[in-house]
Design an enzyme around this catalytic site. Sequence first.
Site, mmCIF file in Angstrom:
data_model
loop_
_atom_site.group_PDB
_atom_site.id
_atom_site.type_symbol
_atom_site.label_atom_id
_atom_site.label_comp_id
_atom_site.label_asym_id
_atom_site.label_seq_id
_atom_site.Cartn_x
_atom_site.Cartn_y
_atom_site.Cartn_z
ATOM 1 N N TYR A 291 3.985 -6.629 -2.739
ATOM 2 C CA TYR A 291 3.666 -7.505 -1.600
ATOM 3 C C TYR A 291 4.051 -8.950 -1.897
ATOM 4 O O TYR A 291 3.439 -9.607 -2.732
ATOM 5 C CB TYR A 291 2.176 -7.424 -1.246
ATOM 6 C CG TYR A 291 1.690 -6.042 -0.890
ATOM 7 C CD1 TYR A 291 2.529 -5.133 -0.252
ATOM 8 C CD2 TYR A 291 0.401 -5.640 -1.179
ATOM 9 C CE1 TYR A 291 2.097 -3.864 0.079
ATOM 10 C CE2 TYR A 291 -0.045 -4.368 -0.854
ATOM 11 C CZ TYR A 291 0.822 -3.486 -0.233
ATOM 12 O OH TYR A 291 0.383 -2.227 0.091
ATOM 13 N N HIS B 162 2.953 3.602 -5.978
ATOM 14 C CA HIS B 162 3.141 3.008 -4.654
ATOM 15 C C HIS B 162 4.339 3.598 -3.896
ATOM 16 O O HIS B 162 5.483 3.401 -4.282
ATOM 17 C CB HIS B 162 3.346 1.501 -4.833
ATOM 18 C CG HIS B 162 3.269 0.701 -3.577
ATOM 19 N ND1 HIS B 162 3.344 -0.676 -3.568
ATOM 20 C CD2 HIS B 162 3.098 1.061 -2.290
ATOM 21 C CE1 HIS B 162 3.236 -1.119 -2.331
ATOM 22 N NE2 HIS B 162 3.103 -0.084 -1.527
HETATM 23 P P1 NAD Z 1 -2.849 -3.685 9.368
HETATM 24 O O1 NAD Z 1 -2.761 -2.577 10.336
HETATM 25 O O2 NAD Z 1 -4.104 -3.890 8.646
HETATM 26 O O3 NAD Z 1 -2.405 -5.005 10.164
HETATM 27 C C1 NAD Z 1 -2.323 -6.236 9.532
HETATM 28 C C2 NAD Z 1 -1.928 -7.299 10.557
HETATM 29 O O4 NAD Z 1 -2.987 -7.442 11.500
HETATM 30 C C3 NAD Z 1 -1.736 -8.667 9.913
HETATM 31 O O5 NAD Z 1 -0.725 -9.366 10.635
HETATM 32 C C4 NAD Z 1 -3.071 -9.332 10.144
HETATM 33 O O6 NAD Z 1 -2.978 -10.733 10.117
HETATM 34 C C5 NAD Z 1 -3.436 -8.800 11.514
HETATM 35 N N1 NAD Z 1 -4.887 -8.817 11.790
HETATM 36 C C6 NAD Z 1 -5.903 -8.395 10.991
HETATM 37 N N2 NAD Z 1 -7.096 -8.594 11.590
HETATM 38 C C7 NAD Z 1 -6.822 -9.146 12.792
HETATM 39 C C8 NAD Z 1 -7.642 -9.589 13.869
HETATM 40 N N3 NAD Z 1 -8.966 -9.489 13.826
HETATM 41 N N4 NAD Z 1 -7.026 -10.098 14.971
HETATM 42 C C9 NAD Z 1 -5.671 -10.203 15.030
HETATM 43 N N5 NAD Z 1 -4.842 -9.810 14.037
HETATM 44 C C10 NAD Z 1 -5.416 -9.287 12.931
HETATM 45 O O7 NAD Z 1 -1.623 -3.494 8.350
HETATM 46 P P2 NAD Z 1 -1.439 -3.768 6.802
HETATM 47 O O8 NAD Z 1 -1.849 -5.136 6.406
HETATM 48 O O9 NAD Z 1 -0.062 -3.333 6.490
HETATM 49 O O10 NAD Z 1 -2.407 -2.700 6.116
HETATM 50 C C11 NAD Z 1 -3.621 -3.059 5.518
HETATM 51 C C12 NAD Z 1 -3.543 -3.060 4.007
HETATM 52 O O11 NAD Z 1 -3.419 -1.726 3.528
HETATM 53 C C13 NAD Z 1 -2.353 -3.810 3.408
HETATM 54 O O12 NAD Z 1 -2.616 -5.197 3.345
HETATM 55 C C14 NAD Z 1 -2.250 -3.143 2.068
HETATM 56 O O13 NAD Z 1 -3.210 -3.689 1.190
HETATM 57 C C15 NAD Z 1 -2.605 -1.685 2.384
HETATM 58 N N6 NAD Z 1 -1.404 -0.848 2.668
HETATM 59 C C16 NAD Z 1 -0.917 -0.062 1.677
HETATM 60 C C17 NAD Z 1 0.219 0.714 1.894
HETATM 61 C C18 NAD Z 1 0.771 1.561 0.786
HETATM 62 O O14 NAD Z 1 0.162 1.648 -0.273
HETATM 63 N N7 NAD Z 1 1.897 2.201 0.952
HETATM 64 C C19 NAD Z 1 0.859 0.686 3.135
HETATM 65 C C20 NAD Z 1 0.323 -0.092 4.139
HETATM 66 C C21 NAD Z 1 -0.822 -0.848 3.897
#
Ligand code: NAD
Length: 317
Positions: free
Chosen positions: A56, A122
């Site tokens: 990230y 990952h």
């Molecule tokens: P998400 O679906 O959580 O969306 C994140 C987006 O939504 C960001 O732009 C954030 O600013 C916005 N957001 C969050 N809360 C909000 C609110 N209340 N109002 C408006 N916008 C809001 O997607 P993500 O961040 O990709 O997934 C969450 C976490 O999961 C990642 O940060 C990561 O740590 C993990 N993840 C891991 C993998 C993997 O291991 N392959 C893949 C995807 C995500």
Amino acid sequence: MELRELGGTGLRVSAVGFGASPLGHVFGDVPRDAARAAVRRALDLGINFFDTSPYYGGTVSESVLGDCLRHAAVPRDQVVVATKCGRYKDEGFDFSAARVARSVDESLARLGLDYVDILHAHDIEFTSLDQIVSETVPALRKIKESGKARFVGITGLPLSIYPYVLDRVPPGSVDVILSYCHYGVNDTSLVDLLPYLKSKGVGVITASPLAMGLLTDNGPPDWHPAPEELKSACRAAAEYCSKKGKSITKLAMQYSLMNNEISTVLVGMNSSKQVEENVAAALELSTSGIDKELLHEVEAILEPVKNMTWPSGIQQA
Ligand code: NAD
């Protein structure tokens, strides 16, 4: 904030988990003050689970999360910190035992920690899954034995990767899985795998309840891999909610939190405001339940794209 057991690990993780990929600026720039305030607010509101990766922001998320946790002066045993290995912004993918061993040391240095609670391989669909079985999982086990990670897991998009690996490694070798974009209001395909994961004693983390920005008023970042049909259906659902004076984000958060067989829902957050909104959504769910009328309307809008996903990884032999 509700705490839930994570599989057989004995860890109790907050139902809302803090996804730290935004701290690596992957959804836009985040000033350090805002990052520190978001993490501080999360801790104050009972979030104890934090997820990052060297991938990230090309290691930035790990360094910033480490800084934010130090700044918050939180006792180490009060937080559950997960990071990953095998995927890197500059190097691409390397799930070899040697790289994984080096990776955890680099992550610990960036995070400023002696150990992580969870170390995941990952996005394993980007290498041969047989390598994950024969080389990466054994390497993760060695790291667990060394005490640098308390538990180990695997992550990735296609759901087929999980039984492939779990059926081929010794029982108990993989403590948790992290699935993303498969348990939300537009895609619930993870649900079919839950009984299997339970039978294996594997803890379940789901991520991206907002479908990596699709289910927000601001919409997804430019790099979002979803097909245009899915993007436009989610945009229509967000606009529909907004016209009714409601929030697609709140509905989507609540939907993902409703299944108690999923221990934690990782949502990416970059400000205290987002932390407050998402925690409020969880609290409101436990007191008043979800807005069923809105849910049915949004489900109807998303019906044509239900469980629509996108290709990820290499063709497995
Ligand atoms: P998400 O679906 O959580 O969306 C994140 C987006 O939504 C960001 O732009 C954030 O600013 C916005 N957001 C969050 N809360 C909000 C609110 N209340 N109002 C408006 N916008 C809001 O997607 P993500 O961040 O990709 O997934 C969450 C976490 O999961 C990642 O940060 C990561 O740590 C993990 N993840 C891991 C993998 C993997 O291991 N392959 C893949 C995807 C995500």
